[in-house]
Design a protein around this motif. Structure first.
Motif, mmCIF file in Angstrom:
data_model
loop_
_atom_site.group_PDB
_atom_site.id
_atom_site.type_symbol
_atom_site.label_atom_id
_atom_site.label_comp_id
_atom_site.label_asym_id
_atom_site.label_seq_id
_atom_site.Cartn_x
_atom_site.Cartn_y
_atom_site.Cartn_z
ATOM 1 N N ALA A 334 -53.887 36.124 -48.905
ATOM 2 C CA ALA A 334 -54.217 37.368 -48.216
ATOM 3 C C ALA A 334 -54.881 37.089 -46.870
ATOM 4 O O ALA A 334 -54.593 37.763 -45.865
ATOM 5 C CB ALA A 334 -55.133 38.224 -49.091
ATOM 6 N N HIS A 335 -55.766 36.099 -46.824
ATOM 7 C CA HIS A 335 -56.423 35.752 -45.562
ATOM 8 C C HIS A 335 -55.402 35.221 -44.551
ATOM 9 O O HIS A 335 -55.501 35.527 -43.348
ATOM 10 C CB HIS A 335 -57.511 34.713 -45.802
ATOM 11 N N LEU A 336 -54.433 34.434 -45.000
ATOM 12 C CA LEU A 336 -53.399 33.944 -44.088
ATOM 13 C C LEU A 336 -52.555 35.113 -43.562
ATOM 14 O O LEU A 336 -52.149 35.117 -42.391
ATOM 15 C CB LEU A 336 -52.507 32.926 -44.796
ATOM 16 N N HIS A 337 -52.289 36.099 -44.428
ATOM 17 C CA HIS A 337 -51.506 37.251 -43.991
ATOM 18 C C HIS A 337 -52.259 38.082 -42.960
ATOM 19 O O HIS A 337 -51.629 38.807 -42.175
ATOM 20 C CB HIS A 337 -51.139 38.120 -45.193
ATOM 21 N N ARG A 338 -53.587 38.017 -42.950
ATOM 22 C CA ARG A 338 -54.353 38.766 -41.950
ATOM 23 C C ARG A 338 -53.989 38.302 -40.537
ATOM 24 O O ARG A 338 -54.081 39.074 -39.581
ATOM 25 C CB ARG A 338 -55.850 38.584 -42.177
ATOM 26 N N ILE A 339 -53.603 37.044 -40.405
ATOM 27 C CA ILE A 339 -53.211 36.534 -39.086
ATOM 28 C C ILE A 339 -51.846 37.075 -38.695
ATOM 29 O O ILE A 339 -51.658 37.626 -37.607
ATOM 30 C CB ILE A 339 -53.200 34.991 -39.086
ATOM 31 N N SER A 340 -50.873 36.929 -39.585
ATOM 32 C CA SER A 340 -49.512 37.374 -39.263
ATOM 33 C C SER A 340 -49.412 38.892 -39.144
ATOM 34 O O SER A 340 -48.557 39.406 -38.416
ATOM 35 C CB SER A 340 -48.526 36.861 -40.319
ATOM 36 N N ASP A 341 -50.288 39.629 -39.838
ATOM 37 C CA ASP A 341 -50.233 41.093 -39.804
ATOM 38 C C ASP A 341 -50.987 41.694 -38.619
ATOM 39 O O ASP A 341 -50.860 42.894 -38.357
ATOM 40 C CB ASP A 341 -50.810 41.681 -41.103
ATOM 41 N N ASP A 342 -51.779 40.895 -37.922
ATOM 42 C CA ASP A 342 -52.554 41.372 -36.774
ATOM 43 C C ASP A 342 -51.759 41.083 -35.500
ATOM 44 O O ASP A 342 -51.492 39.924 -35.171
ATOM 45 C CB ASP A 342 -53.915 40.673 -36.736
#
Length: 604
Positions: A334-342
Motif C-alpha cells: 500500500a505504501h508503494l502504491h502511494r507513490i504510483s497513485d500520486d
C-alpha cells in the motif's frame, strides 16, 4: 493568543492587555495610558515561537478597516509614535520591501547575513520580531505558501522562514522620515535596510542566500554518510594521540545525522537527515527507534507538502520497508502504491533511478515471499517469475543511478532467489538446466555482490552474502525431516574448493585467510567479527549464522562441542526474533537430528 507556560503571570496579563487593546476600541484609550514596556527586558521564554500574530476577524476577500501604521525610519525609530526594537523593525521593513519591489520572500539567510548571529540568537530575534508584529497588529507570514491566511499558519518551523508580508498589509504601512514621506521611498527603505544604494537589486538572490548559509549541516551529513557506508553506526570516544596528527574524531552515523538535523535550515534538509537516520535504525534492526524516527520524518514531510518529490517518495519507501520488516506485506504494498497513485510522485518511478530501484527491489522481495508460501503452484510460479523480473529491473536501475552499493544488494538477492526458485520447481519446471549449473550461477551472483563490497568498500559489513552462500552450498543436499546423525553426515554439500572454482571471476574476496578451508572456519571467522565488536549483526543474521554453524558442524565432526555450542547459541537468539521468523527456524530445525532440536529448545 498563546503564551509560553514559563512566562510570569503578570507579564502574561500585560501582554494580553496590549494585544486586546490594539484591536478593541473600547479599551484602546486605557492601554495608551499605560507606560511603554521596555522590550529588551522581556524574558526570553515569553518570546517563544508559540506566539501567533492576531488579526481582527474579517470575511475572506473583505477590505481591511484596520488603521494605517506610521513607521518612522529616522532615529529614534518608532511605529505610531512608540519606540520599537531595531531588529523587529528591520525585518518588518525587509518583508515590506520584498512585497513592493521584489518577487521572492525574505529568507532566514538574509537575517544571518545582516546580523551575523548564532542559530540560538537568530531564533530569539525572529521570535521577538513576531511578538512585536502581533502587538503592532501587522500580519507577517512564513513558509512557502504566501497565499495562506497568516492566522492559519502552524507556528512549528516559523523560525526557519522564509518570511513575507500578508497582501492586505501592503497598504497599511506608511513610511516616514521626520514628519514627511520620503521623496524616493524605495531608496530610503533600501538605505535603512543596508541594501546597495548605487544599484538597488530588482530581485533577491535565493541562490546566494543558500550558499551563504552555514555548511555545518553538509559537514555532519557527509560524516554520517561515510560512517553509514562503513557500517559504523556508533563509535566510542577515543582519546587523541599525543603529538599525532589532528584528525576528525569519528562519532558514528547516528550522532552525525542528529547533529545535521540540529543544523538544518529548512524542512528539506531536516528530512534528508531524518531519512538517513531512519535507514540506519532499520539496518540495525531497531524497530522501536525506526518507528519513532519515521513518525518525525512523516511530520516533517507533511509540514512541507510541496517540498522535494524525491524526499516524499523515499519517505513512503522507508514506510514500506518498515511494514515489510514487521511482516505487514499488505501495508508495504500500500505504501508503494502511494507513490504510483500520486500524480506528483509517480514520475519519480520513471525518471529517478534510485526511487525505481527501491520500489522494484522491495516489490521483488514481496513477490519472493508470495512464491515461498504454500498455495497453487501456478500462482507461486508467477510470483517467482515476477520476483526475478523485478530484481533484474532493480539491478539495471542501480547502475543507472550510478550506485554500486545498490547493485551489490540486488545481485545477492538474485543469486539466492534463483537457487531457491529452481529448487522448488517454480522456474525451469522441465529441468532444462542441470542442478550443478544453476548452483554455480547462483553462487556467481553471490560472488559478484561480495566482490563489489570488497573492491569498492561498500556493503556496510552485511553478513547476508555469507548466509546466502552457505545456504546454497548445502542446497543440493536432499531434505530429510528429523534425520539421524549418520544420515546427515552422509550427505554431500558443495565443497569449499568447488565453490572457489564456481565463483570465478569474482573469487578475490574468498581468501584462505578468511577461513575458506572449511565451511565451519568461514562461519567462525564471521562470528568472531561480531563477538569482538568489529561489526554488529542483528538477531536474524545471528540466527542464520548459528543455524548454518550447527548444520555444518554436525556434518563435519558429528556430535562435537562446536555443534553443541551452536545449538545453544541458536536457542538463545531465537526469542529475539518476531514470530514469523521463529516459525521459519522451528520448521528448518526439522533438518537436524532430534537430540539437537531439543538442545535448541532447552536454550530458549
Amino acid at each position: 493568543m498563546r503564551v509560553s507556560r514559563d512566562a510570569k503571570p503578570s507579564y502574561r496579563n500585560r501582554c494580553n492587555r496590549r494585544i486586546i487593546g490594539a484591536f478593541l476600541p473600547s479599551t484602546s484609550k486605557i492601554v495608551r495610558k499605560l507606560p511603554a514596556a521596555r522590550h529588551d527586558s522581556m524574558p526570553p521564554d515569553a518570546m517563544s515561537d508559540t506566539v501567533v500574530p492576531t488579526l481582527p476577524p474579517r470575511p475572506a476577500g473583505a477590505p481591511s478597516h484596520a488603521r494605517t501604521r506610521v513607521v518612522r525610519l529616522d532615529a529614534p525609530q518608532k511605529i505610531d509614535g512608540q519606540p520599537v526594537r531595531y531588529q523587529s523593525l528591520w525585518l518588518l521593513m525587509r518583508v515590506y520591501y520584498a512585497a513592493h519591489y521584489e518577487t521572492s520572500p525574505v529568507t532566514l539567510a538574509s537575517l544571518k547575513i545582516r546580523f551575523g548571529q548564532a542559530a540560538g540568537d537568530m531564533r530569539m530575534l525572529v521570535s521577538r520580531a513576531f511578538s512585536d508584529f502581533a502587538r503592532w497588529g501587522i500580519a507577517v507570514g512564513w513558509g512557502d505558501d504566501r497565499q495562506m491566511d497568516v492566522r492559519l499558519l502552524p507556528t512549528r518551523g516559523r523560525g526557519k522562514g522564509p518570511f513575507w508580508l500578508a497582501p492586505q498589509e501592503m497598504s497599511r504601512i506608511e513610511v516616514m522620515i521626520g514628519d514627511a514621506a520620503p521623496a524616493d521611498a524605495r531608496r530610503a527603505i533600501a538605505a535603512f535596510l543596508g541594501l546597495p544604494l548605487a544599484s538597488v537589486p530588482d530581485t533577491q538572490s535565493p541562490a546566494l542566500d543558500y550558499v551563504m548559509q552555514d555548511i555545518a549541516f553538509w559537514h555532519h551529513l557527509t560524516l554520517g554518510k561515510r560512517d553509514m557506508q562503513d557500517g559504523v553506526f556508533f563509535a566510542p570516544p577515543c582519546a587523541p594521540s599525543a603529538g599525532g596528527p589532528r584528525r576528525q574524531q569519528r562519532t558514528g552515523a547516528i550522532p552525525s545525522f542528529h547533529a545535521a538535523q540540529l543544523c538544518a535550515v529548512d524542512d528539506v534538509q531536516r528530512g534528508i537527515a531524518l531519512l538517513a537516520e531512519t535507514i540506519v535504525w532499520r539496518r540495525m534492526g531497531d524497530a522501536a527507534r525506526t518507528k519513532r524516527t519515521l513518525a518525525t520524518l512523516a511530520a516533517t514531510v507533511d509540514a512541507n507538502r510541496p517540498g522535494s518529490p524525491t524526499l516524499r517518495a523515499m519517505h513512503w519507501i522507508v514506510q514500506a520497508w518498515q511494514a515489510y520488516a514487521s511482516r505487514d506485506e499488505a501495508g508495504a504494498l500500500a505504501h508503494l502504491h502511494r507513490i504510483s497513485d500520486d500524480a506528483t510522485l509517480a514520475p519519480c518511478l520513471v525518471y529517478n533511478p534510485r526511487i525505481r530501484f527501491e520500489s522494484r527491489n522491495l516489490q521483488a522481495l514481496l513477490h519472493k515471499s508470495h512464491a515461498a508460501r504454500n498455495g497453487p503452484i501456478s500462482a507461486r510460479a508467477q510470483s517467482a517469475a515476477d520476483a526475478l523480473a523485478a530484481f533484474s529491473d532493480a539491478l539495471q536501475a542501480a547502475f543507472e543511478a550510478d550506485s554500486i552499493e545498490l547493485a551489490q544488494h540486488v545481485a545477492a538477492n538474485i543469486g539466492l532467489s534463483l537457487w531457491l526458485f529452481w529448487q522448488g520447481a517454480l522456474i525451469d519446471p522441465g529441468r532444462r538446466l542441470a542442478a550443478a549449473d544453476v548452483q554455480r550461477q547462483a553462487l556467481r551472483w553471490i560472488g559478484l555482490s561480495e566482490w563489489i563490497c570488497d573492491r569498492f568498500g561498500v556493503g556496510g559489513n552485511s553478513v547476508w552474502n555469507t548466509v546466502f552462500l552457505l545456504r546454497i552450498a548445502r542446497g543440493a543436499v536432499p531434505a530429510r525431516r528429523d534425520p539421524d546423525l549418520e544420515t546427515l553426515r552422509a550427505s554431500t554439500p558443495l565443497a569449499v574448493d568447488a565453490f572457489l572454482d564456481a565463483v570465478q571471476p569474482f573469487g578475490a574476496p574468498f581468501s584462505r585467510a578468511k577461513g575458506f578451508w572449511r565451511w565451519t572456519d568461514v562461519i567462525v571467522t564471521t562470528l568472531d567479527d561480531h563477538e569482538e565488536g568489529r561489526v554488529r549483526f542483528e538477531p536474524l543474521q545471528l540466527a542464520n549464522l548459528w543455524f548454518e554453524m550447527l548444520w555444518f558442524a554436525l556434518h563435519q565432526d558429528g556430535d562435537s562441542p562446536q555443534a553443541l555450542h551452536a545449538a545453544r547459541s541458536l536457542g538463545r537468539v531465537l526469542p529475539l526474533l518476531p514470530p514469523p521468523d521463529r516459525r521459519f527456524f522451528r520448521d528448518a530445525l526439522r533438518l537436524m537430528p532430534r537430540e539437537f532440536q531439543r538442545e535448541v529448545r532447552l536454550a530458549q
